[in-house]
Design an enzyme around this catalytic site. Structure first.
Site, mmCIF file in Angstrom:
data_model
loop_
_atom_site.group_PDB
_atom_site.id
_atom_site.type_symbol
_atom_site.label_atom_id
_atom_site.label_comp_id
_atom_site.label_asym_id
_atom_site.label_seq_id
_atom_site.Cartn_x
_atom_site.Cartn_y
_atom_site.Cartn_z
ATOM 1 N N THR A 21 1.107 -1.268 0.030
ATOM 2 C CA THR A 21 -0.017 0.022 0.324
ATOM 3 C C THR A 21 0.663 1.026 -0.039
ATOM 4 O OG1 THR A 21 0.138 0.312 2.575
ATOM 5 C CG2 THR A 21 -1.696 -1.434 1.583
ATOM 6 N N SER A 266 5.737 8.827 10.333
ATOM 7 C CA SER A 266 4.681 8.022 9.710
ATOM 8 C C SER A 266 4.653 7.588 7.990
ATOM 9 C CB SER A 266 2.959 8.926 9.583
ATOM 10 O OG SER A 266 2.673 9.696 8.718
ATOM 11 N N LYS A 267 4.200 6.723 7.555
ATOM 12 C CA LYS A 267 4.053 6.669 6.202
ATOM 13 C C LYS A 267 4.034 7.819 5.129
ATOM 14 C CE LYS A 267 1.937 1.997 5.566
ATOM 15 N NZ LYS A 267 1.275 1.280 4.301
ATOM 16 N N ARG A 268 2.720 9.195 5.578
ATOM 17 C CA ARG A 268 3.024 9.947 5.028
ATOM 18 C C ARG A 268 3.615 11.103 5.006
ATOM 19 N NH1 ARG A 268 -1.691 7.852 6.413
ATOM 20 N NH2 ARG A 268 -1.630 8.279 8.480
#
Ligand code: GLU
Length: 497
Positions: A21, A266-268
């Site tokens: 993802t 975070s991934k973001r």
């Protein structure tokens, strides 16, 4: 008891099993690196499996990026996606029949059951439990339904989930990073392993695959710690129904990675995007070295090491359980050290794709461009934290003359009236020069600007540098002028005037 051999004498099989993802991120790469280094240190096998059971979030693009990142980092796998192996397929989306089969066996053995509760019923009971201060997990209401009760729910058209029957005991395991950890029985209730639509959940698919792929060591992020007691219970159940060899892997939960402001990275977060590092010109060697420091160190005195040295020294029990902080400046500094460790010809070779990405080279690099790059790379080899900095410092040599521009801020500072007077004198001195070599250029500029105009070297050469290279940060000036050549140098100086 801590097993001091760590492996109990069995050959190590470790794995990396991300979900595809979004963009591959830093935390993921750290997990992959530690798991890989652990396998390699113990002379074991490394499995790369992809957990793509969530069609709404997974994408083919992310899958490809994961494969690309692993290859770019050089974390090779013995078994897994793209390469195959004896326990494939290695994408969970291709293993749905395996999970259905295990779920059926668990049901048949009475280790799991169908539960017909509706979402509203569950929520109502959960609320009540909370209000009464009881644990709010599943209360086991449908654990022992009679065949008649089941038939009645089915007649109503209810679609059951499958829940695993959690044995009522405390769960203790010896984490290789954190030591013994216990989850009390009251905190681990019967959990869903297959949704009402027949879809198996991570808590089932992950241990099923680890068991069938013979995984001996599970290294993963701390965020998954709470799923461990449930997974251990499943391994014990698998031993009863003959899934895998009946053993439970050892676990090591790696510390969180914090970003700026002590928040969990975070991934973001942009600094989390792993491919961004490749695009910015980090070396895989440098990035791996820095990722290794997120929870581990080779020794107190040394920050810079090769991946081979890491494999040699890697000891999972020495991983620090406390959160690790991601520090971009340090990551760049370590990368710069690795750039300096490479032979200049290797830096030259690795710069080519970055010159191409910047539009300075086409797909085919001409002989002239290659020769200029070979002459220019030594000038910047020691001066960069990442490869794109070399591109910026050397752009002035490779850009088409019509596209050459001078940085506006630098021009405002260096090319005011005084600066232009310096450039004028430099133009005259260099225009009179017969011999276009670094030494002759230096002698001429010193004579005219330092001795002639009585300027300090910094004030003398700054304006010339900005006029010919377009910026204040450049390779050494006299060498730069030599490489740029007489004609282009003089024309850029006169363009400023
Ligand atoms: N697919 C899981 C994840 O990406 C794997 C977790 C594990 O290593 O068990 O978080």
């Amino acid at each position: 008891m801590t097993d001091t051999t760590l492996t109990g004498g069995k050959p190590v099989v470790a794995r990396f099993c991300p979900s595809p993802t979004g963009n591959p991120h830093v935390g993921m790469a750290r997990t992959a690196l530690f798991s890989w280094a652990f396998a390699r240190h113990h002379g074991g096998r490394f499995v790369f499996r992809v957990e793509d059971t969530d069609a709404s979030r997974d994408s083919e693009e992310s899958y490809q990026l994961l494969v690309d990142v692993m290859r770019w980092l050089g974390l090779d796998w013995d078994e897994g996606v793209e390469v195959g192996g004896p326990n494939g397929p290695y994408r969970q989306s291709e293993r749905m029949d395996v999970y259905a089969d295990v779920a059926r066996k668990l049901l048949d053995a009475g280790l799991a059951y169908k539960a017909y509760d509706t979402a509203e019923e569950l929520e109502e009971r959960r609320e009540k439990a909370r209000a009464e201060g009881r644990p709010s997990g599943y209360d086991g209401l449908h654990r022992d339904l009679t065949p008649e009760q089941r038939a009645a729910y089915e007649a109503e058209g209810r679609q059951p989930v499958i829940r695993f029957k959690m044995p009522e005991k405390d769960w203790t395991f010896d984490d290789l990073v954190r030591g013994p950890i216990t989850f009390g029985a009251e905190n681990v209730q019967d959990f869903v392993i297959v949704r009402a639509n027949g879809h198996p959940l991570y808590t089932l698919t992950n241990p099923v695959d680890d068991a069938l792929m013979g995984i001996t060591h599970v290294l993963r992020g701390e965020d998954l710690l709470s799923s461990t007691p449930r997974q251990i219970a499943l391994y014990e159940a698998f031993a009863e129904i003959g899934v895998g060899d009946g053993s439970t892997p050892r676990f090591a939960h790696l510390p969180y990675v914090l970003g700026s402001g002590n928040r969990k990275l975070s991934k973001r977060d942009p600094e989390s995007n792993l491919l961004g590092y490749r695009d910015e010109g980090f070396l895989p060697e440098g990035l791996l070295n820095y990722l290794a420091l997120l929870g581990w160190s080779i020794d107190a005195e040394r920050d810079v090491f090769t991946v081979a040295e890491m494999v040699e020294a890697f000891d999972i029990t020495r991983v620090n359980p406390n959160p690790a902080r991601f520090d971009l400046a340090k990551c760049e500094a370590i990368n710069g050290d690795h750039v300096r460790l490479l032979p200049t010809e290797e830096v030259e070779r690795r710069l080519v794709p970055y010159f191409q990405a910047a539009g300075l080279f086409g797909d085919e690099v001409s002989g002239e461009q290659a020769a200029l790059l070979a002459a220019a790379t030594p000038l910047v080899h020691e001066r960069m934290g990442k490869l794109t900095e070399a591109v910026e410092m050397l752009r002035f040599l490779f850009v088409d003359e019509a596209d050459f521009t001078v940085d506006e801020t630098d021009a405002a500072k260096q090319l005011d009236e005084k600066g232009r007077a310096v450039v004028k004198a430099a133009h005259e001195a260099l225009g009179a020069l017969d011999d276009w070599t670094t030494e002759a250029i230096e002698a001429a500029l010193r004579a005219s600007l330092v001795d002639g105009l009585g300027l300090k070297p910094r004030l003398a050469f700054g304006p010339v540098r900005v006029a010919v290279t377009g910026r204040r940060v450049s390779p050494p000036l006299f060498e730069s002028l030599e490489l740029l050549g007489r004609e282009r140098s003089l024309s850029r100086l006169s363009a400023v005037l």
